[in-house]
Enzyme design. Structure first.
Site, mmCIF file in Angstrom:
data_model
loop_
_atom_site.group_PDB
_atom_site.id
_atom_site.type_symbol
_atom_site.label_atom_id
_atom_site.label_comp_id
_atom_site.label_asym_id
_atom_site.label_seq_id
_atom_site.Cartn_x
_atom_site.Cartn_y
_atom_site.Cartn_z
ATOM 1 N N HIS A 1 0.908 -1.207 0.121
ATOM 2 C CA HIS A 1 0.091 -0.100 0.047
ATOM 3 C C HIS A 1 0.841 1.297 -0.095
ATOM 4 C CE1 HIS A 1 -2.600 3.051 1.609
ATOM 5 N NE2 HIS A 1 -3.814 2.214 0.898
ATOM 6 N N GLU B 1 -4.478 1.557 -6.823
ATOM 7 C CA GLU B 1 -4.726 2.778 -6.109
ATOM 8 C C GLU B 1 -4.005 4.054 -6.282
ATOM 9 O OE1 GLU B 1 -6.709 0.777 -2.326
ATOM 10 O OE2 GLU B 1 -4.529 0.766 -2.325
#
Length: 276
Positions: free
Chosen positions: A100, A172
């Protein structure tokens, strides 16, 4: 992609939520999961402190997959504060979120470390969920596909098309996530997602999109070619919000080109992601 029959809809709670919250959320989700969401694979990624508690509520038989937000690349050893893939599996995880942008920015998760974690996750028989994304500067300069392709290529080095479980990639964009994220349009993400699917699809289970996903834009995102689901943040941080998004995704699929029966609505719960 190895299986286009399911649309993955999941959420990570990041560093939020108490055990009381986690148990209440999982209990409400379990109550609805019995009927299922046709065409949908739900998944939930709580903090490590809540993983075993959530697993105890949801397993076996709920159909909701559990993930860990991170895991180390070594099986064991003198790594104070870290958790191994085997340990998160022991607590109930079947997925491991890797790379992430917050991990990359704040905790030194380089492309090399992401790759090590992917291989460790696969060795343990768990599914990597690899997060990739470009900065606002790269997006503005038209380098999105270039940056993201390099991240995916590094993460999947040595992963073969016959690998099971196959990894998932969550695209993302850094500029689209967090408190100040700008909501991406389908046009913003289509080319990058298509590039991931075209170049790496034979080694992936699915390509998801994450970044300011909410009730208003979910169906438009799911309609983007090659998007196989959504990785959702704060819009799913209440049980009501997550159930609503699962319902919406399943109903949207049923109204599209797959003749799936839609379950009847049930009363939503009002569990909120707050510490007690």
């Amino acid at each position: 992609m190895t299986d286009g029959s399911l649309t993955w809809i999941g959420t990570s709670w990041k560093m939020n939520g108490s055990l009381a919250f986690a148990r209440a959320y999982a209990t409400g989700l379990r109550a609805r999961a019995g009927a299922g969401w046709p065409g949908i694979q739900p998944f939930l990624i709580p903090p490590a402190t809540a993983l075993a508690a959530v697993s105890a509520v949801l397993r076996p038989g709920s159909g909701v997959l559990l993930g860990a937000q991170n895991a180390h690349w070594e099986q064991r050893g003198a790594w104070t504060g870290e958790l191994s893939v085997d340990q998160v599996a022991d607590a109930g995880a079947t997925l491991v979120e890797i790379g992430h942008s917050e991990r990359r920015a704040w905790f030194g998760d380089t492309d090399e470390l992401v790759h090590r974690k992917v291989l460790a996750t696969l060795r343990a028989g768990l599914r990597p969920l690899v997060c990739v994304g470009e900065s606002a500067e790269d997006f503005a300069a038209g380098r999105s596909a270039e940056v993201v392709t390099a991240q995916v290529s590094s993460a999947l080095a040595g992963v073969t098309p016959d690998q099971r479980p196959a990894p998932i990639v969550a695209y993302e964009p850094i500029w689209a996530i967090g408190d100040h994220g700008r909501e991406a349009t389908p046009e913003d993400i289509a080319a990058t997602v298509a590039t991931i699917a075209e170049r790496f699809g034979d080694r992936l289970e699915s390509v998801l999109y994450g970044g300011s996903v909410n009730r208003q834009n979910l169906t438009a995102i799911l309609d983007v070619p090659a998007v196989g689901g959504a990785f959702i943040g704060r819009a799913a941080w209440t049980l009501t919000g997550y159930l609503d998004l699962l319902d919406l995704a399943s109903e949207h699929l049923a109204c599209s080109d797959v003749p799936l029966a839609v379950h009847s609505p049930a009363v939503h719960h009002s569990v909120k992601l707050v510490d007690h």
